[in-house]
Design an enzyme around this catalytic site. Structure first.
Site, PDB file in Angstrom:
ATOM      1  N   GLU A  92      -5.253  -6.309  -5.003  1.00  0.00           N
ATOM      2  CA  GLU A  92      -6.404  -6.502  -4.107  1.00  0.00           C
ATOM      3  C   GLU A  92      -5.999  -6.466  -2.641  1.00  0.00           C
ATOM      4  O   GLU A  92      -6.720  -5.937  -1.794  1.00  0.00           O
ATOM      5  CB  GLU A  92      -7.084  -7.831  -4.444  1.00  0.00           C
ATOM      6  CG  GLU A  92      -8.353  -8.116  -3.660  1.00  0.00           C
ATOM      7  CD  GLU A  92      -9.416  -7.066  -3.920  1.00  0.00           C
ATOM      8  OE1 GLU A  92      -9.569  -6.168  -3.070  1.00  0.00           O
ATOM      9  OE2 GLU A  92     -10.084  -7.129  -4.970  1.00  0.00           O
ATOM     10  N   LYS A 108      -4.024   3.644   2.385  1.00  0.00           N
ATOM     11  CA  LYS A 108      -5.201   2.980   1.819  1.00  0.00           C
ATOM     12  C   LYS A 108      -6.206   4.001   1.316  1.00  0.00           C
ATOM     13  O   LYS A 108      -6.862   3.806   0.280  1.00  0.00           O
ATOM     14  CB  LYS A 108      -5.799   2.044   2.862  1.00  0.00           C
ATOM     15  CG  LYS A 108      -4.850   0.872   3.167  1.00  0.00           C
ATOM     16  CD  LYS A 108      -5.180   0.161   4.456  1.00  0.00           C
ATOM     17  CE  LYS A 108      -4.175  -0.940   4.755  1.00  0.00           C
ATOM     18  NZ  LYS A 108      -4.322  -1.495   6.115  1.00  0.00           N
ATOM     19  N   GLU A 151       3.434  -3.391  15.898  1.00  0.00           N
ATOM     20  CA  GLU A 151       4.850  -3.609  15.660  1.00  0.00           C
ATOM     21  C   GLU A 151       5.708  -2.900  16.702  1.00  0.00           C
ATOM     22  O   GLU A 151       5.228  -2.035  17.434  1.00  0.00           O
ATOM     23  CB  GLU A 151       5.219  -3.101  14.262  1.00  0.00           C
ATOM     24  CG  GLU A 151       4.565  -3.947  13.166  1.00  0.00           C
ATOM     25  CD  GLU A 151       4.867  -3.417  11.784  1.00  0.00           C
ATOM     26  OE1 GLU A 151       6.004  -2.997  11.537  1.00  0.00           O
ATOM     27  OE2 GLU A 151       3.948  -3.430  10.946  1.00  0.00           O
ATOM     28  N   LYS A 173       0.825  -1.224   0.000  1.00  0.00           N
ATOM     29  CA  LYS A 173       0.000   0.000   0.000  1.00  0.00           C
ATOM     30  C   LYS A 173       0.849   1.260   0.000  1.00  0.00           C
ATOM     31  O   LYS A 173       0.479   2.254  -0.614  1.00  0.00           O
ATOM     32  CB  LYS A 173      -0.948   0.011   1.181  1.00  0.00           C
ATOM     33  CG  LYS A 173      -0.291  -0.188   2.526  1.00  0.00           C
ATOM     34  CD  LYS A 173      -0.973  -1.306   3.294  1.00  0.00           C
ATOM     35  CE  LYS A 173      -0.096  -1.748   4.436  1.00  0.00           C
ATOM     36  NZ  LYS A 173      -0.413  -3.075   4.927  1.00  0.00           N
TER      37      LYS A 173
END
Lengths: 437, 437
Positions: free
Chosen positions: A132, A208, A193, A108
């Protein structure tokens, strides 16, 4: 059914991490089914990684592992980029395209920054680029936007597209945790993370949003066009105030094609506990799409994780394998509209603003006057909320005052809040949250 | 971008009703955008209908209206079948395929009965058949199943796919109406047809279940393979009992690929009021998909209506136009698995059974014994429910007894209920509802 006696379609995987190894698993385990569905064998011809000795995926033939990423890009029909980040991912994708390979990617950040460049390069070379998995993980969202809704006009999209922040906000809501505690907890459990910046500052969601706006409005929109606000300033008091009003706080990605142009934004917002997005928990993602003819649509599913993301990646691989078998290409990403970008200040919303005040007679009147002077209409006031130790600058003498406005433009709201903060009985940093209708 | 100086793709519409006229509107109003997205002009060359004088759609050029349906099938590149029903729709679709045209259809009854025949005919002739609008109206569901999830293994699908019954059950729930009253109300408001049989008996949902099972499990499944139960026997008492337990009654279409094979069923079921499907109201549809790698997915949107359905139809038209422009075809419908059909009696579920009884000491013990003797484990009993005038066979002396079971197989449950009904203090027809986990 088509015979399978033709040459196999060669697939090269770049990256053997969580998603890469799961993609390899699906390709290997479902080889026969994929061939039946494609009409031609799909063969994994290489898996590029930095250190083959560290790849822990028994279903990957060790002979396929390679550190020669550029070489793999040259000898595959379909290059699957699962490295992530901007470079060297961008270079490898361009190498693959120049070599005549089609590209499948889940990256992304790459698409939000360089998407239009890559789409154009693929178009000019006559190859496809599918992605996708880059938005919403396993959720089929890109394909419906590119194909199902191609005869419709999308006016807006709104959704929860980052599982880490969704998990943290869930934990803050259900357990009354502070942001820092919830974050540490998420890190301990592997949901966040070690460096969580990209998630909690909203950058992942913003990537996104940029991809969604580009696809939905046929207008190149980059990460640099997205106005981003993360969740790091959300306090337990914000959550408690929301709960008291039967609302929840969610980090939303919102893209709109309005009168002033295209806008793409990421911000935490208050939504009603009965809103369908309120029941989207943990790592699940959900995106609403509003289109002129189709009206409201919603897509829901796992937004991350190795196997779910690999499901979307393999769907793209098979789609592209069919195109190659037929000698054709999929739909390009048409960016012909080139709509203007709407200035963020022009956007209208209802806001919930929480001030920390030293209470004395006349405080509410003074604050309400600042709002009235700027034409910002007040929908509700709540002075019952007690400040807690969570509030920076707390002392026993302070109270919270929470004001919810009607729709107003963002610039005026921010000017109003600034004016209120300059009143001598107002202290600390105010909390500002949008309220979803 | 591709130049648009090539010959237009010719589209012929069969049917000028609600969906047909909205499809024509999108094709006419968005001609330029659709051309830009396709790379070649899409031209409406004819609209076939029974009586052109009755077509009330000012955007349709009167010169395009024709009663020569078969002739239109011969001169279009894409034939869009919106007539509905089995014949003459089937004949026209086959005529179009034989003439080398691709087909777009929204006809669920046709596909549920003759789908595999038509898919094969299209495959052999080298043309496509697209039908996004046949299941879930505007919701992109068929394309994700055919393409996005092609690399995954779908194990089950479950959803609300009929808006009429959903509206009626909503009205019964929120207003406490009897079924007949709610149905008459729905008919008066245009939400139910003058002959509502196809909806309320579950046939429309069963058609969609057959199509979903065929796509999801790569196994030809026809309407004749679907076990169907409608909502005509649901009473206000069933709804009241559900409400008392914080549940709602929804008509579900469920397809599964289990150990015993493929099953496709339609039945009313009790679902928890917090389940996402519980908040799907009115004409909206929602379908859950469970796949091995993708895990849970949900798709939500308008399941019917002229404009929403037309959005899906035009998406298919543009997809097919691109294929024609490139001289290729879309994915075929692979039915290579040919899995066995699971017998309905083998299916397991939890059930809620409501008996009408003449209460006296020992009744519960006698009934519980019948369940115990057949190994059906009881999860809960409720004898507080009073029968109302809604119950056929009501008299002041009767009481309701409601038993909820643990998971058991359907055959055993039905035998148990039959045995209970033969007890002399049990009267009337019992209500049997499945309980969703």
């Amino acid at each position: 059914m088509t015979q399978h006696n033709e040459a196999p379609i060669r697939v090269g995987l770049l990256g053997a991490g969580t998603v890469g190894s799961q993609t390899a698993r699906l390709l290997v385990e479902q080889r026969d089914e994929l061939s039946a569905r494609t009409g031609r064998p799909i063969e994994l011809v290489g898996v590029a990684c930095l250190d083959p000795s560290k790849v822990d995926a028994p279903w990957i033939d060790k002979a396929l592992l390679t550190t020669d990423t550029a070489g793999l890009c040259q000898r595959a029909d379909i290059v699957v980029e699962l490295i992530g980040g901007l470079e060297p991912a961008r270079t490898f994708v361009l190498t693959a395209i120049e070599a005549g390979a089609s590209v499948v990617t889940a990256n992304k950040a790459l698409l939000a920054k360089f998407g239009p460049e890559l789409y154009q390069a693929a178009d000019e070379r006559g190859v496809d680029i599918y992605f996708e998995a880059a938005v919403g993980g396993a959720i089929p969202l890109v394909r419906p936007l590119r194909e199902s809704l191609v005869g419709d006009r999308v006016s807006s999209m709104l959704g929860i597209v980052n599982g880490t922040t969704n998990y943290i906000l869930d934990e803050m809501t259900t357990k009354g945790l502070d942001f820092e505690v919830a974050l540490n907890d998420a890190q301990a459990k592997g949901y966040a993370e070690a460096d969580p910046t990209g998630d909690i500052e909203g950058e992942d969601a913003a990537n996104k949003a940029a991809i969604m706006a580009t696809l939905a409005f046929h207008t190149a929109t980059s990460i640099d066009d997205v106005t981003v606000e993360g969740i790091t300033s959300i306090t337990a008091d914000d959550i408690a105030a929301a709960t008291a009003e039967h609302k929840v706080v969610k980090l939303l990605a919102v893209v709109e094609n309005g009168e002033a142009g295209v806008s793409a934004r990421v911000y935490p917002a208050l939504i009603d506990e009965n809103h369908p997005l309120a029941s989207v928990h943990g790592s699940f993602n959900a995106v609403f799409v509003h289109a002129e003819a189709a009206d409201d649509l919603m897509f829901y599913g796992r937004g991350a994780g190795g196997a779910p993301t690999a499901s979307a990646v393999v769907g793209d691989i098979v789609t592209e394998a069919r195109h190659i078998a037929q000698g054709c290409t999929g739909p390009s990403i048409p960016l012909y509209k080139d709509l203007p970008k709407a200035p963020i200040d022009a956007s209208k919303a209802a806001f919930a603003v929480r001030f920390l005040i030293r209470d004395k007679p006349g405080v509410l009147a003074a604050i309400a006057t600042e709002f009235a002077d700027r034409g910002v209409s007040i929908n509700g006031v709540n002075q019952d909320l007690q400040p807690t130790r969570h509030d920076p600058g707390y002392s026993g003498e302070l109270q919270q005052l929470r004001i919810v406005t009607h729709q107003c433009d963002e610039l005026t709201l921010r000017e109003t809040v600034k004016a209120v903060c300059s009143l001598d009985f107002v202290t600390g940093t105010p909390s500002i949250l949008r309220v979803l209708d």
